[in-house]
Design an enzyme around this catalytic site. Structure first.
Site, PDB file in Angstrom:
ATOM      1  N   LEU A  76      10.584   6.564  17.849  1.00  0.00           N
ATOM      2  CA  LEU A  76      10.964   6.632  19.564  1.00  0.00           C
ATOM      3  C   LEU A  76      10.216   5.320  20.538  1.00  0.00           C
ATOM      4  CD1 LEU A  76      13.193   7.675  21.111  1.00  0.00           C
ATOM      5  CD2 LEU A  76      12.705   9.726  20.954  1.00  0.00           C
ATOM      6  N   CYS A 120       6.534  -6.609   7.219  1.00  0.00           N
ATOM      7  CA  CYS A 120       7.843  -6.316   7.866  1.00  0.00           C
ATOM      8  C   CYS A 120       8.041  -6.981   8.578  1.00  0.00           C
ATOM      9  CB  CYS A 120       7.343  -4.869   8.999  1.00  0.00           C
ATOM     10  SG  CYS A 120       8.699  -3.774   9.608  1.00  0.00           S
ATOM     11  N   GLU A 176       0.697  -1.379  -0.210  1.00  0.00           N
ATOM     12  CA  GLU A 176       0.315   0.293  -0.091  1.00  0.00           C
ATOM     13  C   GLU A 176       0.904   0.815   0.275  1.00  0.00           C
ATOM     14  OE1 GLU A 176      -2.124  -1.662   3.657  1.00  0.00           O
ATOM     15  OE2 GLU A 176      -1.385   0.526   4.557  1.00  0.00           O
ATOM     16  N   CYS A 216       1.634  -2.015  15.410  1.00  0.00           N
ATOM     17  CA  CYS A 216       1.826  -1.849  14.324  1.00  0.00           C
ATOM     18  C   CYS A 216       1.214  -3.255  13.421  1.00  0.00           C
ATOM     19  CB  CYS A 216       3.154  -1.398  13.728  1.00  0.00           C
ATOM     20  SG  CYS A 216       2.952  -1.405  11.728  1.00  0.00           S
ATOM     21  N   CYS A 274      -1.515   1.838   9.521  1.00  0.00           N
ATOM     22  CA  CYS A 274      -0.032   1.333   8.741  1.00  0.00           C
ATOM     23  C   CYS A 274      -0.637   0.082   8.602  1.00  0.00           C
ATOM     24  CB  CYS A 274       1.233   1.493   9.387  1.00  0.00           C
ATOM     25  SG  CYS A 274       2.290   2.767   8.918  1.00  0.00           S
ATOM     26  N   CYS A 321       7.030  -4.506  16.096  1.00  0.00           N
ATOM     27  CA  CYS A 321       6.352  -3.575  16.617  1.00  0.00           C
ATOM     28  C   CYS A 321       4.822  -3.785  17.486  1.00  0.00           C
ATOM     29  CB  CYS A 321       6.508  -2.211  15.826  1.00  0.00           C
ATOM     30  SG  CYS A 321       7.789  -1.130  15.976  1.00  0.00           S
ATOM     31  N   CYS A 336       2.861   8.557   1.063  1.00  0.00           N
ATOM     32  CA  CYS A 336       3.790   7.791   1.911  1.00  0.00           C
ATOM     33  C   CYS A 336       4.422   6.517   1.034  1.00  0.00           C
ATOM     34  CB  CYS A 336       3.068   7.472   3.285  1.00  0.00           C
ATOM     35  SG  CYS A 336       3.889   6.463   4.347  1.00  0.00           S
TER      36      CYS A 336
HETATM   37  N1  SAH Z   1       9.868   0.969  10.270  1.00  0.00           N
HETATM   38  C1  SAH Z   1       9.494   2.131  10.305  1.00  0.00           C
HETATM   39  C2  SAH Z   1       9.241   2.741   8.886  1.00  0.00           C
HETATM   40  C3  SAH Z   1       7.451   2.376   8.869  1.00  0.00           C
HETATM   41  S1  SAH Z   1       6.204   2.093   9.750  1.00  0.00           S
HETATM   42  C4  SAH Z   1       9.960   2.869  11.448  1.00  0.00           C
HETATM   43  O1  SAH Z   1       9.239   2.170  12.152  1.00  0.00           O
HETATM   44  O2  SAH Z   1       9.951   3.895  11.802  1.00  0.00           O
HETATM   45  C5  SAH Z   1       5.667   4.693  10.393  1.00  0.00           C
HETATM   46  C6  SAH Z   1       5.743   5.285  11.340  1.00  0.00           C
HETATM   47  O3  SAH Z   1       4.227   4.476  11.622  1.00  0.00           O
HETATM   48  C7  SAH Z   1       6.835   4.336  12.597  1.00  0.00           C
HETATM   49  O4  SAH Z   1       6.850   5.680  13.468  1.00  0.00           O
HETATM   50  C8  SAH Z   1       5.594   3.786  13.114  1.00  0.00           C
HETATM   51  O5  SAH Z   1       5.694   3.583  14.311  1.00  0.00           O
HETATM   52  C9  SAH Z   1       4.448   4.519  13.365  1.00  0.00           C
HETATM   53  N2  SAH Z   1       2.941   3.125  13.272  1.00  0.00           N
HETATM   54  C10 SAH Z   1       3.444   2.323  13.034  1.00  0.00           C
HETATM   55  N3  SAH Z   1       1.639   1.797  13.234  1.00  0.00           N
HETATM   56  C11 SAH Z   1       1.264   2.889  13.918  1.00  0.00           C
HETATM   57  C12 SAH Z   1      -0.365   2.971  15.181  1.00  0.00           C
HETATM   58  N4  SAH Z   1      -1.111   1.776  14.406  1.00  0.00           N
HETATM   59  N5  SAH Z   1      -0.815   4.050  15.300  1.00  0.00           N
HETATM   60  C13 SAH Z   1       0.427   4.777  14.949  1.00  0.00           C
HETATM   61  N6  SAH Z   1       1.358   4.773  14.879  1.00  0.00           N
HETATM   62  C14 SAH Z   1       2.350   3.877  13.689  1.00  0.00           C
END
Ligand code: SAH
Length: 356
Positions: free
Chosen positions: A222, A119, A99, A126, A340, A123, A112
């Protein structure tokens, strides 16, 4: 062409100008022809050799013997009635889907993009990581996310955020190739200054990236001011600890002069108290950067909840009072909202590929 045939052929869209010139030399073709084809692929955004009308039929057929042109079809496009945000699900030649999101801002259009299919960073909030990483995207596929969106909207894209599904530093070489090609003046010519790359904090990647000579903005995810809490939210934090990650960010600023963007997804009852805000300010006080607060987008499987607007505003005000520049990310396309990786998951589920 079947998927197998396509795999056998080299994707011509991923070749840098000097590589394309070299390839043309092997075909006994002059370098200006390579320039023409590069222009067709990266300026005109041609989706096939047939479109290249000033290239002879003979050469076009010789090229298609050996090479293929990336074709990514939009499987689905969701359009926001509020702000024109468009969410795309693209299908790749091997049947995978990814996407990308198109957003209109006053300073221009931003896209974006995803850097991987899925991935593997894990996390806990996510959706992109729930089924792991299927494969890396190639530079050509990342370019195609931008090109197909420009073709579909008829509008130019001026900003790119590498913040969709995937960890860009887990696919380092192709992501760098993508950045070099998209910012190439003989191609799409989108300045590296208008690109932001977001990482979960893979330290070797940050350090290597600082030496690429690319003025890209680095965003660090962070999400927590404490090591232990960061590990709970992001398993990768066990490997790369906060002091090491932050010192890599300082190094990035020192070498590139680009201020760091700290991303902080605010989760109700997890990392959203005034104490978290004060400790966050203390943690990053000496690093040139700003904080981007993202009210967490709830994903069913994670159980995390969105915070109240007022608590996010309070969090921002504390950071500001402490002298830290902080903004709350504006939510784009509220009516087609999805976090995401959720759109891709939903698409796979609807197609009956994913059974959970
Ligand atoms: N892997 C990279 C980029 C992809 S995620 C990274 O970790 O930075 C892009 C951003 O969206 C990251 O800051 C991630 O932590 C955040 N993100 C992912 N899922 C999310 C969610 N459900 N709500 C808010 N932020 C989210």
């Amino acid at each position: 062409m079947t998927a197998e045939e396509k795999i056998d052929k080299i994707d011509i869209c991923g070749l840098m100008p000097d590589e394309l010139t070299e390839a043309f030399k092997e075909l006994n073709e002059p370098s200006y022809r390579a320039k023409q084809v590069y222009g067709w692929l990266h300026k005109q955004k041609a989706a096939s050799f047939d479109e290249m009308t000033n290239i002879s039929k003979k050469l076009r057929s010789a090229l298609s013997e050996k090479y293929r042109v990336t074709v990514m079809n939009p499987e689905k496009v969701l359009v926001s009635g509020i702000d024109g945000t468009r969410k795309y699900v693209f299908s790749l030649f091997d049947g995978n889907v990814i996407e990308a999101v198109f957003m209109r801002y006053h300073h221009g259009n931003s896209v974006c993009i995803s850097s991987q299919v899925g991935c593997r960073m894990g996390c806990t909030f996510c959706a992109s990581t729930l089924e792991g990483c299927v494969r890396n995207l190639t530079a050509a596929e990342m370019l195609s996310e931008i090109y197909r969106i420009e073709t579909d909207t008829g509008e130019r894209v001026s900003n790119i955020v590498i913040m969709g599904s995937g960890e860009p530093f887990d696919n380092y070489d192709e992501v760098i190739r993508f950045i070099r090609m998209i910012s190439d003046e003989n191609g799409a010519n989108i300045s590296a200054r208008n690109i932001t790359l977001s990482t979960c904090g893979l330290v070797p990647g940050i350090i290597r990236f600082a030496d690429e000579g690319l003025p890209v903005t680095l965003a660090l995810s962070l999400h927590a001011p404490y090591q232990e809490l960061r590990e709970q939210m992001m398993p990768v934090a066990r490997k790369y600890k906060l002091p090491e990650v932050l010192s890599a960010c300082s190094e990035y600023f020192r070498k590139t002069g680009r201020r760091i963007s700290f991303e902080y997804s605010v989760v109700r009852g997890v990392n959203d108290t005034p104490q978290h805000a004060r400790d966050l300010a203390r943690l990053i006080r000496n690093i040139h950067g700003h904080v981007n607060l993202i009210p967490v987008n709830p994903v069913e499987e994670t159980g995390y909840e969105s915070p109240d607007r007022s608590s996010v505003e309070q969090f921002r005000d504390i950071l500001t009072d402490e002298g830290i520049n902080a903004t709350i990310r504006r939510e784009m396309g509220r009516d087609i909202s999805s976090a995401c990786g959720q759109l891709r998951r939903r698409h796979i589920k609807d197609a009956g590929v994913c059974t959970d």
